[in-house]
Design a protein around this motif. Structure first.
Motif, short mmCIF file in Angstrom:
data_model
loop_
_atom_site.label_atom_id
_atom_site.label_comp_id
_atom_site.label_asym_id
_atom_site.label_seq_id
_atom_site.Cartn_x
_atom_site.Cartn_y
_atom_site.Cartn_z
N LEU A 141 -67.83 0.44 5.17
CA LEU A 141 -68.07 0.10 3.77
C LEU A 141 -69.18 -0.92 3.64
N ALA A 142 -69.22 -1.90 4.53
CA ALA A 142 -70.28 -2.91 4.48
C ALA A 142 -71.65 -2.28 4.72
N VAL A 143 -71.71 -1.32 5.65
CA VAL A 143 -72.98 -0.61 5.90
C VAL A 143 -73.34 0.23 4.68
N GLY A 144 -72.36 0.96 4.15
CA GLY A 144 -72.61 1.79 2.98
C GLY A 144 -73.06 0.98 1.78
N CYS A 174 -73.49 6.41 13.35
CA CYS A 174 -74.02 6.32 11.98
C CYS A 174 -75.34 5.57 11.94
N LEU A 175 -75.47 4.52 12.76
CA LEU A 175 -76.73 3.78 12.79
C LEU A 175 -77.86 4.64 13.36
N ARG A 176 -77.55 5.49 14.31
CA ARG A 176 -78.57 6.41 14.83
C ARG A 176 -79.03 7.36 13.72
N LYS A 177 -78.11 7.79 12.88
CA LYS A 177 -78.48 8.67 11.76
C LYS A 177 -79.37 7.92 10.76
#
Length: 232
Positions: A141-144, A174-177
């Motif tokens: 959620l923090a990343v989103g 997700c960070l790679r994406k």
């Protein structure tokens, strides 16, 4: 994208940063490495105006933003995933995401739909309050939430701290994406082996100073860097 020159800062009379220099180019992934208490989080707080610098210069997109307010920094295209996640505990997942949405952005890349596509678990939990999520879900959620600002540079302070191995791998996936989408990323994390494969360049901080910087090839050719500056 981001250029930091001679950055200095302190907490009261205690000096923490003694002239930090580094840059992050468009679409580039850069790490800040170092043991706990060496000045990494203070550097991030200084960049975002959460702790106004006592010296040096912070340039974003060619503009001097040294000491500007956090909202002005965010408008320049910096999105923060803070240490400890700091999501809004009494808002739902969806409300957390909408709270940081940049309404003025035309044809935004990151929307509720694209965040839910990136993090299907957040779609499943979209009506849950922030304090009802696991640590890994809170980090998603923090990343989103940071991506909903549609930043040019995503900054992650302790990207996978306190997460299970399975959840850490999910966050790295997700960070790679996000990297594949062309976003610039500045990341703090303790997992040097993963960072070496993920990032383009690395900056090592020791006692408030940059003591080494270089690309991944140089890092792998200098194994004593881990022993001298990164091991507890």
């Amino acid at each position: 994208m981001l250029k930091v020159e001679g950055l200095q800062n302190a907490y009261g009379q205690s000096r923490i940063l003694f002239g930090i220099d580094f840059f992050v180019g468009a679409g580039e992934v850069v790490t800040l490495l170092g043991r706990n208490g060496m000045g990494k989080t203070t550097t991030i707080k200084s960049i975002f105006g959460l702790l106004p610098p006592t010296g040096g210069r912070i340039e974003i997109n060619g503009q001097d933003m040294t000491g500007e307010a956090p909202h002005a920094i965010a408008r320049q295209g910096l999105g923060l995933v803070p240490e400890g996640r700091q999501i809004f505990p009494t808002l739902s997942v969806e409300e957390n995401l909408l709270a940081t949405q940049r309404a003025e952005t035309n044809a935004p890349k990151w929307t509720l739909s694209s965040i839910y596509q990136m993090f299907p678990r957040l779609r499943e939990r979209r009506r849950n309050m922030g304090n009802q999520l696991s640590g890994g879900e809170q980090q998603m959620l923090a990343v989103g939430r940071a991506l909903m600002t549609n930043p040019k540079l995503v900054v992650l302070d302790e990207a996978t701290e306190g997460l299970s191995p399975l959840m850490r791998e999910e966050i790295w996936t997700c960070l790679r994406k996000i990297k594949a989408e062309g976003e610039a990323i500045l990341v703090i994390d303790k997992n040097v082996d993963v960072l070496a494969k993920f990032a383009d360049r690395h900056v090592v901080i020791e006692k408030g100073r940059v003591v080494w910087s270089g690309d991944t090839a140089a890092l792998l050719k200098t194994p004593d860097i881990k022993e001298r500056y990164l091991h507890v």
